[in-house]
Design a protein around this motif. Structure first.
Motif, PDB file in Angstrom:
ATOM      1  N   ASP A 230       0.819  -1.220   0.000  1.00  8.58           N
ATOM      2  CA  ASP A 230       0.000   0.000   0.000  1.00  8.58           C
ATOM      3  C   ASP A 230       0.848   1.262   0.000  1.00  8.58           C
TER       4      ASP A 230
ATOM      5  N   TYR B 210       1.730   3.427  -3.365  1.00  9.78           N
ATOM      6  CA  TYR B 210       0.925   4.508  -3.937  1.00  9.78           C
ATOM      7  C   TYR B 210       1.606   5.867  -3.784  1.00  9.78           C
TER       8      TYR B 210
ATOM      9  N   ARG C  18       5.101   7.595  -9.087  1.00 15.22           N
ATOM     10  CA  ARG C  18       4.242   8.744  -9.375  1.00 15.22           C
ATOM     11  C   ARG C  18       4.836   9.606 -10.484  1.00 15.22           C
TER      12      ARG C  18
ATOM     13  N   LEU D 191       1.446   4.201 -12.390  1.00 13.77           N
ATOM     14  CA  LEU D 191       0.116   3.954 -11.835  1.00 13.77           C
ATOM     15  C   LEU D 191      -0.904   4.729 -12.655  1.00 13.77           C
TER      16      LEU D 191
ATOM     17  N   ASP E 273      -5.294   5.593 -13.328  1.00 14.85           N
ATOM     18  CA  ASP E 273      -6.641   5.594 -12.767  1.00 14.85           C
ATOM     19  C   ASP E 273      -7.523   4.565 -13.462  1.00 14.85           C
TER      20      ASP E 273
ATOM     21  N   GLN F 105      -6.181   3.782  -8.244  1.00 16.96           N
ATOM     22  CA  GLN F 105      -5.039   3.626  -9.148  1.00 16.96           C
ATOM     23  C   GLN F 105      -4.599   2.170  -9.199  1.00 16.96           C
ATOM     24  N   THR F 106      -4.159   1.742 -10.381  1.00 17.22           N
ATOM     25  CA  THR F 106      -3.696   0.378 -10.595  1.00 17.22           C
ATOM     26  C   THR F 106      -2.308   0.395 -11.199  1.00 17.22           C
TER      27      THR F 106
END
Length: 402
Positions: free
Chosen positions: A322, A325, A331, A336, A338, A352-353
């Motif tokens: 987790d 993310y 980022r 990642l 949506d 987000q995947t």
């Protein structure tokens, strides 16, 4: 609604039609890779929908992760009329993918032998538990083959086998299926004919532990579980440092060892002939590691990370999934994307995947279509096959499609 279109170049499998009779992870992963590469993937679900849409716990992410960029049709191919629709759809495809037990598809005329008679160019990828042989009719799961294939033994401690922390065989088995499809497409371009591709969980697992098998063949000694392994590197370890934090640090070459010692002020260790070469350090690990653990115990993980970053040595914080993310690299690089969830209490919400870990011509393979709502494309797909509105209505009334 699909994510907004971009100005990215055409994808390599644009125009390729894939019909996917799959469930759970292995088959959907194969279809996901083909879909992300641009194929038009039609996912055939049972009338009640793919059951991974509603799994709990660690299964709650299965459907949204492995089913983006696909269409969804609901067909009961146990129903005679539904089976006719499924066969017609499959015969229209460039590629058919399935991951049911051996013999299942043949009951409905959906196996390669039957479909290839209608379409000699068809490529058919069967994702199974085992390749043909003595075990082929066993029921297989990722955890089953990890246990019987040595991976759980290697992951846990002695006497405490432990499955890997992800569905490695399901995902990689699906990936090898997609690789097989790509090879078969190239060959079809030469011969004009399709072929059957098979991939399997167990054989994938054997490939993963192949390095340990060869270790035994070469040294005569069975590999120890990873927590007790004989490391090939002098420094390749998790260290507990100030405040009980943990950090992974490594020095896997002689030049890295020199940098390691210089950066940390360990001139005495650098000068010690017992630690001169990597193999020397491996043999001296029982003596060397307690020294390093003691010296590093009062250092802050953040300081060590900054130091190793500055001097170019391998290091890693110990993260939970987790926490990724918020990872600045992910980022910054668009790793990642949506998606809109389709099922459960959070249906309609955006999360987000993770994308496939590759770029083509500098572009990530993104999300063109959200994971599909259950059966949202049934009418459009059947219409494209030549069914009229009245025929589709009759099929719905008979509960052959939905």
């Amino acid at each position: 609604m699909a994510p907004s279109a971009s100005s990215e170049p055409p994808l390599p499998l644009d125009g390729l039609k894939v019909v996917e009779f799959t469930h759970m992870i292995m088959g959907p992963t194969c279809g996901l890779i083909l879909a992300d590469l641009g194929a038009d993937v039609i996912k055939v679900e049972p009338i009640t929908g793919d059951r991974t849409r509603h799994l709990l716990g660690m299964g709650s992410g299965f459907f949204p992760l492995f089913n983006r960029n696909k269409k969804s049709v609901l067909i009961d191919w146990h129903h005679p009329e539904g089976a006719k629709v499924a066969r017609r759809l499959a015969a229209s495809a460039d590629v058919v993918a399935e991951n049911f037990k051996p013999g299942t598809m043949g009951k409905y005329g959906l196996d390669y032998a039957a479909l290839s008679k209608r379409n000699a160019k068809l490529i058919y990828v069967a994702c199974k538990g085992f390749l043909p042989g003595p075990y082929e009719h066993r029921v297989a799961l990722d955890e089953v083959v990890q246990m019987m294939g040595g991976l759980a033994y290697m992951t846990g401690r002695s006497g405490d086998p432990l499955r890997a922390g992800a569905s490695v065989n399901d995902i990689m088995g699906g990936m090898f299926g997609a690789i097989g499809v790509l090879g078969a497409l190239v060959q079809r371009g030469i011969t004009g004919r399709g072929q059957e591709v098979q991939t399997a969980l167990f054989e994938n697992n054997v490939f993963l532990v192949g390095q340990h098998m060869l270790q035994y063949a070469i040294t005569g000694k069975p590999a120890n579980p990873m927590p007790e392994r004989i490391s090939p590197w002098g420094i390749y370890d998790i260290f507990t440092v100030a405040g009980g934090e943990q950090i992974f640090l490594a020095a896997v070459s002689d030049s890295q060892w020199a940098t390691f010692c210089d950066a940390l002020g360990f001139a005495d260790l650098k000068a010690d002939a017992r630690y001169a070469g990597n193999n020397d350090r491996v043999l001296q690990r029982p003596q060397l590691m307690p020294i390093l653990r003691r010296r590093l115990a009062e250092r802050k993980a953040s300081d060590l990370a900054a130091l190793f970053e500055r001097v170019g040595l391998p290091y890693a914080h110990i993260n939970r999934p987790d926490q990724l993310y918020a990872d600045p690299h992910l980022r910054a690089t668009g790793a990642l994307a949506d998606i809109t969830l389709t099922d459960g209490d959070k249906a309609g919400q955006t999360v987000q995947t993770a994308l496939l870990p590759l770029t083509l011509d500098g572009h990530r393979l993104g999300v063109r279509e959200n994971p599909p709502r259950q059966g949202e494309d049934t009418d459009a797909v059947l219409t494209a096959l030549g069914y009229g509105a009245a025929e589709i209505a009759a099929l719905r009334a008979a509960k052959a499609v939905a």
